[in-house]
Design an enzyme around this catalytic site. Structure first.
Site, PDB file in Angstrom:
ATOM      1  N   GLU A   1     -28.788 -42.189  -5.065  1.00  0.00           N
ATOM      2  CA  GLU A   1     -29.079 -43.191  -4.035  1.00  0.00           C
ATOM      3  C   GLU A   1     -27.865 -43.311  -3.121  1.00  0.00           C
ATOM      4  O   GLU A   1     -26.745 -43.521  -3.594  1.00  0.00           O
ATOM      5  CB  GLU A   1     -29.378 -44.543  -4.694  1.00  0.00           C
ATOM      6  CG  GLU A   1     -29.498 -45.712  -3.722  1.00  0.00           C
ATOM      7  CD  GLU A   1     -29.540 -47.052  -4.435  1.00  0.00           C
ATOM      8  OE1 GLU A   1     -29.110 -48.058  -3.831  1.00  0.00           O
ATOM      9  OE2 GLU A   1     -29.985 -47.105  -5.604  1.00  0.00           O
TER      10      GLU A   1
ATOM     11  N   THR B   1     -29.782 -50.126  -0.176  1.00  0.00           N
ATOM     12  CA  THR B   1     -29.443 -51.230   0.737  1.00  0.00           C
ATOM     13  C   THR B   1     -30.291 -51.159   2.003  1.00  0.00           C
ATOM     14  O   THR B   1     -29.808 -51.282   3.123  1.00  0.00           O
ATOM     15  CB  THR B   1     -27.935 -51.228   1.075  1.00  0.00           C
ATOM     16  OG1 THR B   1     -27.179 -50.989  -0.107  1.00  0.00           O
ATOM     17  CG2 THR B   1     -27.500 -52.595   1.634  1.00  0.00           C
TER      18      THR B   1
ATOM     19  N   LYS C   1     -36.343 -53.486  -8.847  1.00  0.00           N
ATOM     20  CA  LYS C   1     -34.959 -53.495  -9.308  1.00  0.00           C
ATOM     21  C   LYS C   1     -34.590 -54.924  -9.677  1.00  0.00           C
ATOM     22  O   LYS C   1     -34.793 -55.838  -8.869  1.00  0.00           O
ATOM     23  CB  LYS C   1     -34.026 -52.982  -8.196  1.00  0.00           C
ATOM     24  CG  LYS C   1     -32.551 -53.048  -8.579  1.00  0.00           C
ATOM     25  CD  LYS C   1     -31.656 -52.437  -7.493  1.00  0.00           C
ATOM     26  CE  LYS C   1     -31.416 -53.383  -6.341  1.00  0.00           C
ATOM     27  NZ  LYS C   1     -30.365 -52.876  -5.434  1.00  0.00           N
TER      28      LYS C   1
END
Length: 218
Positions: free
Chosen positions: A41, A70, A130
């Site tokens: 990621e 993000t 998440k």
């Protein structure tokens, strides 16, 4: 569960690159792959993140699954997918991002913390969520929310290390995201990419050791 999420459940780890240069990102990705990491990621608050995503996709092909982190809003999601991100990870729940991911066939793992956020994200279309920052609450919190919400796949991020990663998997996480504890910025800035490879191997070993001694996680 999609093929990508099945692969993530098997791999159990996402390495998270944040706050390093484009050149450092390329070398870090190589070190992580050499250490056995399959999911990477790259956070969009990293300079040159979109170029890193595109280049990593080109460099590793099917060897690694490359995602964007993000991702705070729809515009960022569109940029990430255009760069080649195969999945999107956020610290928050943004239904427009989830909708866009569904339309594009790209998995979205929105950031959640409370049971209400987890359920809302799942009902909005996220196949997995998440739970962040899990380190603030620990494994007992995860076990408690997994009780009534065991049908929702949960990745944990924040405060994960080699000592506790298997504990979180055993508590019900289907995978874990690892930032600075794996992608050590100090080592990266020194050009010590062997340390990054060694850390990757250590995390994979910690999981295998846990599975051997504790049985399959659930």
């Amino acid at each position: 569960m999609s093929q990508l999420l099945k692969e993530l459940e098997e791999a159990k780890l996402i390495a998270i690159i944040r706050g390093i240069t484009y050149k450092e990102g390329k070398s870090t990705a190589q070190a992580l792959r050499a250490g056995g990491i399959r999911f990477l990621e790259i956070t969009l608050n990293t300079d040159g993140a979109l170029d890193m995503i595109a280049d990593a996709k080109h460099q590793f092909g099917e060897e690694m699954r490359i995602g964007a982190g993000t991702v705070l809003n729809l515009e960022m999601a569109k940029e990430a997918v255009a760069a080649g991100a195969e999945y999107i990870v956020s610290p928050n729940v943004n239904e427009a991002v989830i909708d866009y991911g569904l339309a594009q066939g790209v998995e979205v793992l929105p950031g959640t913390f409370t049971p209400t956020e987890i359920v809302n994200a799942y009902e909005a279309g996220a196949a997995a969520v998440k739970v962040f920052p899990i380190g603030a609450m620990g494994t007992s919190y995860l076990k408690n929310i997994r009780g009534p919400l065991c049908h929702i796949p949960m990745m944990v991020t924040g405060g994960i290390n080699t000592d506790n990663i298997y504990d979180y998997l055993q508590a019900g996480a289907f995978s874990a995201g690892l930032g600075g504890n794996l992608c050590d910025v100090d080592a990266i800035k020194k050009g010590d990419f062997q340390t990054i490879q060694d850390k990757a191997e250590a995390y994979i070993h910690a999981i295998k050791r846990g599975l051997q001694h504790g049985g399959e996680s659930h």
